[in-house]
Motif scaffolding. Structure first.
Motif, PDB file in Angstrom:
ATOM      1  N   CYS A   9       0.920  -1.414   0.206  1.00 51.53           N
ATOM      2  CA  CYS A   9       0.038   0.064   0.042  1.00 51.53           C
ATOM      3  C   CYS A   9       0.879   1.258  -0.035  1.00 51.53           C
ATOM      4  CB  CYS A   9      -0.994   0.008   1.066  1.00 51.53           C
ATOM      5  SG  CYS A   9      -2.184  -1.205   1.215  1.00 51.53           S
ATOM      6  N   ILE A  10       2.069   1.130   0.877  1.00 46.30           N
ATOM      7  CA  ILE A  10       2.617   2.417   0.919  1.00 46.30           C
ATOM      8  C   ILE A  10       3.403   2.617  -0.576  1.00 46.30           C
ATOM      9  CG2 ILE A  10       5.058   3.091   1.665  1.00 46.30           C
ATOM     10  CD1 ILE A  10       3.975   1.849   4.394  1.00 46.30           C
ATOM     11  N   THR A  11       3.967   1.372  -1.114  1.00 46.38           N
ATOM     12  CA  THR A  11       4.473   1.568  -2.380  1.00 46.38           C
ATOM     13  C   THR A  11       3.499   2.217  -3.546  1.00 46.38           C
ATOM     14  OG1 THR A  11       5.854  -0.456  -2.016  1.00 46.38           O
ATOM     15  CG2 THR A  11       5.497   0.162  -4.299  1.00 46.38           C
ATOM     16  N   LEU A  12       2.221   1.831  -3.425  1.00 44.20           N
ATOM     17  CA  LEU A  12       1.338   2.206  -4.218  1.00 44.20           C
ATOM     18  C   LEU A  12       0.976   3.858  -4.128  1.00 44.20           C
ATOM     19  CD1 LEU A  12      -1.394  -0.717  -4.459  1.00 44.20           C
ATOM     20  CD2 LEU A  12       0.355   0.167  -6.384  1.00 44.20           C
ATOM     21  N   ILE A  13       0.985   4.011  -3.017  1.00 48.92           N
ATOM     22  CA  ILE A  13       0.689   5.492  -2.598  1.00 48.92           C
ATOM     23  C   ILE A  13       1.924   6.298  -3.010  1.00 48.92           C
ATOM     24  CG2 ILE A  13       0.321   7.198  -0.560  1.00 48.92           C
ATOM     25  CD1 ILE A  13      -1.348   4.977   0.653  1.00 48.92           C
ATOM     26  N   SER A  14       2.881   5.740  -2.610  1.00 51.42           N
ATOM     27  CA  SER A  14       4.287   6.396  -3.232  1.00 51.42           C
ATOM     28  C   SER A  14       4.529   6.739  -4.755  1.00 51.42           C
ATOM     29  CB  SER A  14       5.609   5.672  -2.528  1.00 51.42           C
ATOM     30  OG  SER A  14       5.602   5.840  -1.354  1.00 51.42           O
TER      31      SER A  14
END
Length: 93
Positions: free
Chosen positions: A86-91
């Motif tokens: 999720c963090i990767t997608l948001i980043s």
């Protein structure tokens, strides 16, 4: 004369009975003290048993947790991977 003799006899009987009752009263009071002491000891043993039981329950909870430790570690690892995705997608946005 008979009345005085009878009265004297009855008074002596009452005195004897009074002494008997005093002795019985003393004996019963001592018995009550022993029973109270025993009850105090039993209450202390009960408190100790409750304390031991609480400790055993806490140990049992920890034991169950230790048994599920591997499952918990796997779940946490999976959750961490999902959070990282999720963090990767948001980043990336």
């Amino acid at each position: 004369m008979d009345t005085i003799s009878l009265f004297t006899t009855r008074v002596r009987q009452m005195i004897i009975r009074c002494k008997e009752l005093e002795e019985e009263n003393t004996r019963l009071r001592q018995e009550i003290e022993r029973k109270d002491a025993l009850a105090g000891q039993m209450e202390e043993r009960l408190r100790s048993a409750h304390h031991d039981y609480d400790n055993l329950m806490a140990a049992k909870i920890l034991e169950v947790s230790d048994g599920d430790l591997e499952n918990t570690k796997r779940r946490l690892s999976r959750l961490i991977r999902e959070v990282n995705k999720c963090i990767t997608l948001i980043s990336d946005k």
